[in-house]
Design a protein around this motif. Structure first.
Motif, PDB file in Angstrom:
ATOM      1  N   SER A 136       0.809  -1.208   0.000  1.00  9.28           N
ATOM      2  CA  SER A 136       0.000   0.000   0.000  1.00  9.28           C
ATOM      3  C   SER A 136       0.847   1.265   0.000  1.00  9.28           C
ATOM      4  O   SER A 136       0.318   2.357  -0.060  1.00  9.28           O
ATOM      5  N   TRP A 137       2.172   1.118   0.083  1.00  8.36           N
ATOM      6  CA  TRP A 137       3.051   2.287   0.124  1.00  8.36           C
ATOM      7  C   TRP A 137       4.022   2.189  -1.047  1.00  8.36           C
ATOM      8  O   TRP A 137       5.139   1.734  -0.927  1.00  8.36           O
ATOM      9  N   GLN A 138       3.567   2.654  -2.176  1.00  7.38           N
ATOM     10  CA  GLN A 138       4.344   2.479  -3.392  1.00  7.38           C
ATOM     11  C   GLN A 138       5.535   3.433  -3.484  1.00  7.38           C
ATOM     12  O   GLN A 138       6.414   3.259  -4.316  1.00  7.38           O
ATOM     13  N   GLY A 139       5.562   4.460  -2.633  1.00  9.36           N
ATOM     14  CA  GLY A 139       6.638   5.430  -2.726  1.00  9.36           C
ATOM     15  C   GLY A 139       7.908   5.020  -2.012  1.00  9.36           C
ATOM     16  O   GLY A 139       8.951   5.668  -2.164  1.00  9.36           O
ATOM     17  N   ALA A 140       7.877   3.940  -1.219  1.00  9.78           N
ATOM     18  CA  ALA A 140       9.049   3.536  -0.446  1.00  9.78           C
ATOM     19  C   ALA A 140      10.062   2.818  -1.328  1.00  9.78           C
ATOM     20  O   ALA A 140       9.721   2.230  -2.361  1.00  9.78           O
ATOM     21  N   ALA A 141      11.321   2.862  -0.903  1.00  4.24           N
ATOM     22  CA  ALA A 141      12.386   2.189  -1.657  1.00  4.24           C
ATOM     23  C   ALA A 141      12.202   0.678  -1.603  1.00  4.24           C
ATOM     24  O   ALA A 141      11.777   0.113  -0.596  1.00  4.24           O
ATOM     25  N   THR A 142      12.530   0.032  -2.713  1.00  3.17           N
ATOM     26  CA  THR A 142      12.392  -1.424  -2.794  1.00  3.17           C
ATOM     27  C   THR A 142      13.683  -2.038  -3.299  1.00  3.17           C
ATOM     28  O   THR A 142      14.586  -1.353  -3.769  1.00  3.17           O
ATOM     29  N   GLN A 143      13.756  -3.365  -3.175  1.00  3.33           N
ATOM     30  CA  GLN A 143      14.890  -4.108  -3.687  1.00  3.33           C
ATOM     31  C   GLN A 143      14.388  -5.406  -4.297  1.00  3.33           C
ATOM     32  O   GLN A 143      13.350  -5.937  -3.909  1.00  3.33           O
ATOM     33  N   LEU A 144      15.123  -5.915  -5.292  1.00  5.63           N
ATOM     34  CA  LEU A 144      14.741  -7.142  -5.973  1.00  5.63           C
ATOM     35  C   LEU A 144      15.251  -8.337  -5.175  1.00  5.63           C
ATOM     36  O   LEU A 144      16.436  -8.412  -4.844  1.00  5.63           O
ATOM     37  N   VAL A 145      14.354  -9.261  -4.827  1.00  9.98           N
ATOM     38  CA  VAL A 145      14.688 -10.413  -3.989  1.00  9.98           C
ATOM     39  C   VAL A 145      14.333 -11.685  -4.747  1.00  9.98           C
ATOM     40  O   VAL A 145      13.297 -11.770  -5.400  1.00  9.98           O
ATOM     41  N   GLU A 146      15.206 -12.687  -4.637  1.00 14.45           N
ATOM     42  CA  GLU A 146      14.956 -13.976  -5.266  1.00 14.45           C
ATOM     43  C   GLU A 146      14.406 -14.947  -4.223  1.00 14.45           C
ATOM     44  O   GLU A 146      15.014 -15.164  -3.167  1.00 14.45           O
ATOM     45  N   ALA A 147      13.239 -15.509  -4.512  1.00 12.09           N
ATOM     46  CA  ALA A 147      12.602 -16.448  -3.598  1.00 12.09           C
ATOM     47  C   ALA A 147      13.258 -17.824  -3.709  1.00 12.09           C
ATOM     48  O   ALA A 147      14.077 -18.081  -4.602  1.00 12.09           O
ATOM     49  N   GLU A 148      12.887 -18.722  -2.789  1.00 13.46           N
ATOM     50  CA  GLU A 148      13.478 -20.067  -2.776  1.00 13.46           C
ATOM     51  C   GLU A 148      13.133 -20.851  -4.032  1.00 13.46           C
ATOM     52  O   GLU A 148      13.892 -21.728  -4.450  1.00 13.46           O
ATOM     53  N   ASP A 149      11.981 -20.573  -4.637  1.00 11.31           N
ATOM     54  CA  ASP A 149      11.589 -21.306  -5.846  1.00 11.31           C
ATOM     55  C   ASP A 149      12.197 -20.720  -7.116  1.00 11.31           C
ATOM     56  O   ASP A 149      11.875 -21.149  -8.224  1.00 11.31           O
TER      57      ASP A 149
END
Length: 536
Positions: free
Chosen positions: A66-79
């Motif tokens: 719900s907070w699209q303005g926050a910084a994000t990072q690309l994460v790889e899941a276990e699958d």
């Protein structure tokens, strides 16, 4: 005579050890508020915290958040799939903020503000070059970078043409800092990472073989020698942070900060000690257990070196309790107060953490009681009031500097220094007699018992009708030459005089209840009355 060189060598080694311990403490202590802030944010907002928040804690799928303005990072899941996760505050603070603060503090110690800036630049390289929190790396690279900058500046000191100083200073610091950052990225970061991985493997091996309590064999003696910052913040805290990211908690944070072992020793002195040690122990319990300043029990251990066994066994019991019950903290408990410990406790670990403190205190108390009872008759016959003074002095020697907190244990309150001595000008430029309008308490860190000492004197002055006199506490390094009177511990008075040569200086051994304070109040009021009489 043949033994003199050996004694001299041991003394020199002791002095170097003291300076090293004091240096490590100087890098960590000013930054404890940042550790506390990170721990509180972690305990509240990570996925296993009290009030989980994906934006602050750094978890969840940011694509549906719900907070699209926050910084994000690309994460790889276990699958194998990837998704965007909020960056949050927890990760950046432990990865960037805390190592940079440590490096800056170390750089400032070596070469002032300029050293702090260069140290921070170089430490970015070691942070980026590793996948683990670089506390240990910051403690190495920060001071080293500042030292290199200091040596580089010495090359052209006094040789720069007027008007070009700023240009040379700015670009030399930038070039040196940038070069060291690249060198740290490719040279030092892999080495420190490898060392941390080896240490992590050792801890995992100890855990797998139920041998984690053996950590106390190293940590408890290191605390008494003031080397705990290297062990705790350089090794255990980074490893604990990795465990928090994986499982949400770690018992490694409590290996050093558990107040149980010290509490047991002080309780034993309260019941079975004699003389000044018995009288001082109850007050030390409050400072240690609730205030979190563990160094107050170190003199009691040094009085009876066998008590280090009690500390080790108590610490090992606490570690074993947490290991068995699977309890731990979500961040470092700094300082090691029971309040700080409980504030950082994982929400599913309160029973285990509380039991670890109680069991550690119980074992430490029983062992300490046996040792004290065994020597009680001899202590009563010989008297041990002087032993506590010697132990306090030895503790301060191990620390490499005076301790305002240890002054609360001393029975020497102001004996060597009278008010008459204090008001004698210490330099040719000392202020003339006149109304005392400002008093400064100067200690090494600018907090702790010096703040309480300032509060005590401020209260006395207020009752005497001199509440308008300014009474503040600062670190010796930040002392300015604008006070009428500077009050400092005896070990720091020479440094205080250098920083404030025009002020009058008073040395005390006990910041809390020195009888010299009453003499200060008498002088302040007397000079005020004299000044009022002159005006009339």
């Amino acid at each position: 005579m043949a033994a003199s060189p050996a004694m001299s060598g041991r003394k020199a080694a002791q002095v170097r050890l003291q300076r090293f311990g004091a240096f490590l403490t100087g890098m960590i202590m000013p930054n404890l508020p940042a550790f506390v802030a990170w721990g509180l944010i972690t305990s509240l907002f990570i996925s296993l915290g009290w009030t989980p928040n994906a934006v602050i804690g750094g978890f969840g799928n940011a694509d549906v958040g719900s907070w699209q303005g926050a910084a994000t990072q690309l994460v790889e899941a276990e699958d194998g799939t990837t998704f965007r996760q909020y960056l949050g505050l927890v990760g950046p603070m432990i990865t960037y903020l805390l190592p940079l603060l440590i490096a800056n503090a170390g750089g400032r110690i070596v070469y002032g503000e300029r050293g702090g800036v260069v140290a921070s630049i170089a430490t970015v390289g070691i942070i980026v070059g590793s996948t683990i929190p670089m506390f240990l790396g910051a403690m190495i690279v920060g001071p080293l970078a500042a030292w290199i900058m200091k040596k580089v500046d010495a090359i052209w000191h006094g040789k720069i043409r007027p008007g070009f100083e700023m240009l040379v200073n700015m670009y030399s610091a930038g070039i040196v800092g940038g070069t060291l950052a690249v060198a740290a990225l490719f040279g030092i970061a892999p080495l420190v990472t490898q060392i941390s991985n080896v240490l992590g493997a050792v801890v995992e091996w100890l855990a797998a073989n139920s041998l984690l309590p053996l950590l106390s064999v190293i940590v408890e003696p290191a605390k008494v020698l003031f080397l705990n910052n290297a062990v705790g913040n350089g090794i255990l805290v980074p490893l604990g942070v990795q465990q928090v990211t994986e499982s949400g908690k770690s018992l490694l944070f409590l290996v050093e900060s558990n107040p149980g072992p010290g509490l047991g020793i002080l309780l034993a002195y309260t019941l079975f000690g004699v003389g000044s040690a018995k009288a001082s122990a109850p007050g030390a319990i409050i400072i240690h257990f609730f205030g979190g300043i563990h160094e107050v029990y170190f003199p009691f251990v040094l009085m009876k070196p066998m008590l280090i066994v009690a500390a080790i066994l108590g610490g090992a019991t606490g570690v074993a309790t947490n290991a068995v019950l699977g309890s731990g903290l979500v961040g470092p408990a700094a300082p090691g107060s029971i309040f700080a410990v409980l504030a950082q406790t994982s929400r599913d670990s309160y029973l285990g953490v509380i039991l670890s403190v109680l069991f550690a205190a119980g074992v430490s108390f029983l062992v300490s009681a046996l040792i004290l009872r065994a020597s009680r008759r001899r202590d009563l016959e010989l008297g041990e009031s002087g032993d506590l003074e010697a132990a306090i002095a030895q503790t301060e020697a191990n620390k490499g500097k005076g301790s305002s907190v240890l002054g609360t244990l001393s029975q020497r309150d102001g004996e060597p220094t009278t008010m008459a001595d204090a008001t004698t000008p210490v330099t040719a430029t000392a202020v003339a007699d006149g109304p005392v309008r400002s008093i400064i308490f100067a200690c090494d860190a600018g907090m702790g018992s010096s703040a309480m000492g300032a509060s005590v004197l401020r209260s006395k002055l207020k009752k005497a009708g001199a509440g308008d006199v300014s009474v503040v506490n600062v670190a010796v390094a930040n002392l300015h030459d604008d006070a009428d009177l500077v009050i400092s511990q005896r070990e720091l008075t020479d440094r205080a005089r250098i920083r404030a040569p025009h002020s009058r200086h008073l040395s005390v051994d006990n910041f809390m209840n020195s009888p010299v304070y009453d003499q200060v109040v008498d002088e302040v009021t007397a000079r005020r009355h004299d000044a009022e009489g002159a005006d009339k």
